[in-house]
Every structure is written in structure tokens, then in C-alpha cells.
Design an enzyme around this catalytic site. Sequence first.
Site, PDB file in Angstrom:
ATOM      1  N   TYR A 142       1.045  -0.837  -0.176  1.00  0.00           N
ATOM      2  CA  TYR A 142       0.001  -0.099   0.215  1.00  0.00           C
ATOM      3  C   TYR A 142       1.013   1.228   0.207  1.00  0.00           C
ATOM      4  CZ  TYR A 142      -3.384   3.128   1.373  1.00  0.00           C
ATOM      5  OH  TYR A 142      -4.236   4.180   1.404  1.00  0.00           O
ATOM      6  N   ASP A 237       9.871   2.974   0.009  1.00  0.00           N
ATOM      7  CA  ASP A 237       8.628   3.544   0.659  1.00  0.00           C
ATOM      8  C   ASP A 237       8.628   3.442   2.111  1.00  0.00           C
ATOM      9  OD1 ASP A 237       5.989   4.597   2.259  1.00  0.00           O
ATOM     10  OD2 ASP A 237       4.660   3.599   0.772  1.00  0.00           O
ATOM     11  N   LYS A 266       3.670   8.635   9.625  1.00  0.00           N
ATOM     12  CA  LYS A 266       3.964   8.461  10.543  1.00  0.00           C
ATOM     13  C   LYS A 266       4.681   8.574  11.471  1.00  0.00           C
ATOM     14  CE  LYS A 266       1.440   4.018   8.389  1.00  0.00           C
ATOM     15  NZ  LYS A 266       0.394   4.079   8.682  1.00  0.00           N
TER      16      LYS A 266
HETATM   17  C1  LIG Z   1       3.513   1.850   3.694  1.00  0.00           C
HETATM   18  C2  LIG Z   1       2.779   3.382   3.443  1.00  0.00           C
HETATM   19  N1  LIG Z   1       2.591   3.772   1.885  1.00  0.00           N
HETATM   20  C3  LIG Z   1       1.596   4.799   2.511  1.00  0.00           C
HETATM   21  C4  LIG Z   1       0.818   5.586   3.331  1.00  0.00           C
HETATM   22  C5  LIG Z   1      -0.173   6.135   3.225  1.00  0.00           C
HETATM   23  O1  LIG Z   1       0.068   7.156   4.681  1.00  0.00           O
HETATM   24  P1  LIG Z   1      -1.120   8.359   4.628  1.00  0.00           P
HETATM   25  O2  LIG Z   1      -2.133   7.147   5.077  1.00  0.00           O
HETATM   26  O3  LIG Z   1      -0.676   9.338   5.858  1.00  0.00           O
HETATM   27  O4  LIG Z   1      -1.294   9.074   3.478  1.00  0.00           O
HETATM   28  C6  LIG Z   1       0.642   3.966   4.051  1.00  0.00           C
HETATM   29  C7  LIG Z   1      -0.265   3.980   5.679  1.00  0.00           C
HETATM   30  O5  LIG Z   1      -0.611   3.562   6.046  1.00  0.00           O
HETATM   31  C8  LIG Z   1       1.506   2.933   4.399  1.00  0.00           C
HETATM   32  O6  LIG Z   1       1.478   2.086   5.213  1.00  0.00           O
END
Ligand SMILES: Cc1ncc(COP(=O)(O)O)c(C=O)c1O
Length: 431
Positions: A142, A237, A266
Site C-alpha cells: 500500500y 516507501d 507516520k
Molecule cells: C507503506 C505506506 N505507504 C503509504 C501510506 C499512506 O500514508 P497516509 O495514510 O499518511 O496517506 C501508508 C499508510 O498506511 C503506508 O503504510
Amino acid sequence: MTGNQEAFDRARAVIPGGVSSPVRAFGSVGGSPVFISRASGPHLYDVEGREYVDLVGSWGPAILGHAHPEVVEAVQQAAARGLSFGAPTLAEAELAEVIRDRVPLAEKVRLVSTGTEACMTAVRLARGATGRDLIVKFAGCYHGHSDALLTAAGSGVATAGLPGSAGVTAAAAAQTLVLPYNDFDAVRTVFAEHGAQIAAVITEPAAANMGVVPPEPGFNALLREVTTTHGALLIYDEVLTGFRVSASGWWGYEGGVEPDLFTFGKVVGGGMPLAALGGRAELMDLLAPLGPVYQAGTLSGNPLATAAGLATLRLADADVYARVDHAAAQLSSAVSDALIRAGVPHRLQSAGSLFSVFWGLDEAVTDYVTAQRQNTDAYRAFFHTMLAAGVALPPSAYEAWFVSAAHDDETLERISAQLPAAVSAASRHAG
Ligand SMILES: Cc1ncc(COP(=O)(O)O)c(C=O)c1O
């Protein structure tokens, strides 16, 4: 006093599903969500005044525990100086320096408000830098909810069992090539066929949005090798893993692989809306105002969020990481022991201090297809038994469990004491 059910009914009347982000609605575990009124250390308190040990940690940010006094004070002091200026502040440079000190490959850093924005911008930057259109991502990873990255996404999309999302155009989806995680041959094949059109591979370097699925040894190195050979970029990511699994995220934990771009979120925002992307200076300088790749944000680098991020990262020292690792090790082995004792088939997987349980499986889970074979009914029973006993787990079997430095031995014992009953409830759905 407003009860949880009353709060949910009221919210549902004016907010789709009653929530501001889908997984919170308890769709995959059933029942009604608890509505939270406050949090402190390892605990959440709902609107009825019940206390829960929290194993969600706001989905990652709360590495110090909730409402750490020094973080709260930093935010209060920042608030007193003004909520938002729409002009640069020195604190943004300080936070970028702290990020660069921990992850030196992030020579320059752009602050944004969400992980979604960070990943969306990283993809745009990769396309702008290479002049190519195609993006490679992995099923079950994700990267937020931008159009290009929603295809075969994990997290809430996995929880809801959705193939993707309505509203994403066929054109956007066609420019995202989705491969099975940990599939070395698929990576080699896609580059053999499309290498000259691929702008970037974006990956969770340790996947934690389809349950926790660590990379096979050599997988991330292969991604580095093929992207370099074909002139594509590699995006790590680390929104979830960054500054959580170690002081320098998965990159520092793993060692050896050097991606071109990173995304963070986060922990870096300490519980406030802040995320970031970083990478080599010459790449990052392609962003506006220096370069042609546009990106902007009214609240980017917001002073309250920046203060929370700075305070959190300054407090997150070696001792904090040791405590988080200890809590994760204790809890994951307590859960596994309880499941083994009750004869419940399961697979516990971890990536640093992140871990999750795959229910009803005893094979290694290396990709999304295998992850989806798990028995979510067993988790539903486990989840609700724990919740009723005052332990708040992620409301989905596809999410990692999050501990913090505030999860001390007493808190962990409180969780462990509830495990036999919850495991017994799960065993009635196991197999
Ligand atoms: C690995 C990863 N990338 C991107 C995101 C997206 O972040 P946000 O919820 O702050 O938009 C998340 C959210 O859980 C994530 O776990």
C-alpha cells in the site's frame, strides 16, 4: 454520556460509514467501532470511559506511546506561536536535517502532509526525472490512495477485499504494472519486456500492509540491480517502517541496498499530519521551485506537525528502539505460544519490530496471494474477545500490530493474560 453506539449512529448520519478512513469502521471484523476520547502512553480511552491497551498506535506514529509529555509540550509551544504561516520556518530545515542525519541518502527532503502525497510525489518525480510513464508496484503493498498506486493495494483495500477502486481510470491503472511481492522472475521478466519504459519501482522494502511479509534475502538487491541496469529509479516507501524498525528505518536495518528515493510518514510526524520524501540532491532539485516537477501544499511543513516530528525523532533514541524491539519480541512470542498451545494453525511473521499473525496458515507467507488464504473468521473472534477484555488490536487481519516504548512489561502481561480466552475463541473458527 454518549455511548459508542450512539456516537457511531450520529457519525454515520453525516460521514460515509461514520469514519474518516475506511479500516476504522470495523468492516472486516464486524460490530461497531469504539469511539476514542483520549489516549495516554500505551492506552486508549473510549467515549464510555473504558481503557484499552492499544496495539494500533495510530497505525504507526505512536512509537513513544500516546501523548508523550515532551511532544505535547512542543506542539503546545508551537501552537502558541501560530498555527500556520504559509511561509518557510527554520524548524522545517531542522527536521530535514534530522531525517538526513538518520538516512544520509536523503540528501534533500521535501515535507508534505500525508504518506499518500509523499508516494504520489515520488512517482511524479521519478516520471519527471526519467521521462518515462510506467511504474512497477507489488500486489499487497500500500502506497496511499493516489490513482497510480491503488491497483492491487494492501491495507484497507485488502481488508475490504477490493480489487482496486472505482474512479481510477483505465489509463492510470494501465501505467502501473503489478507484480507478486518477492517474485524474482516476475521482476526480471517485466524489465526484460518493458525496461525502457519503466520510470520506477516503488516497494515497501519490508511489506506490512498485507500482514507482515519481509523481503526474501536478495529481493531488494535485485530491485536495485534491475532498476540501475535499465535506468529506472528505486523508491523505498518507508512510510510505515521509517524510524520505526530502527533509527534509520528498514534501509538501515537491512543495510546494503541504496534506493534513489524514500518516502516517510507516520513516526516522522509524531502523530500529526506530516510526511516526507527524500533522495539524492540532484533528483530532489527537480522539484519546484528549482525544477519542472510541480508539488505544493498549503499546510506542508506545518509548524505544529513539524514540532511534533522533531520532538518525536529527538526522543526516539537507542533506548526507545530497544524497548520497542523488546515489547514486540515478548508479545509476538506470547501470542505464538498461546496459539501453539491451543493447536491453532497460524504463521507469525515479523520485520524488525513489526509483526502480524496469519490465521489458519502454516506455510511461509511471501506474497499477497498466500496472505489472502488466511482465515479471517478466526481473527474476527480473536479480535472481539481481546477488545471486550480491553485490548485494542488492528481491526483487520491484514495489518501489522504496533507496540511502542510505553508498552512496558506490566502492559504486556495484561495483554498476555487475555490471550488464552481469545485464542480459544479463535480456535472455534480455525482450520
Ligand atoms: C507503506 C505506506 N505507504 C503509504 C501510506 C499512506 O500514508 P497516509 O495514510 O499518511 O496517506 C501508508 C499508510 O498506511 C503506508 O503504510
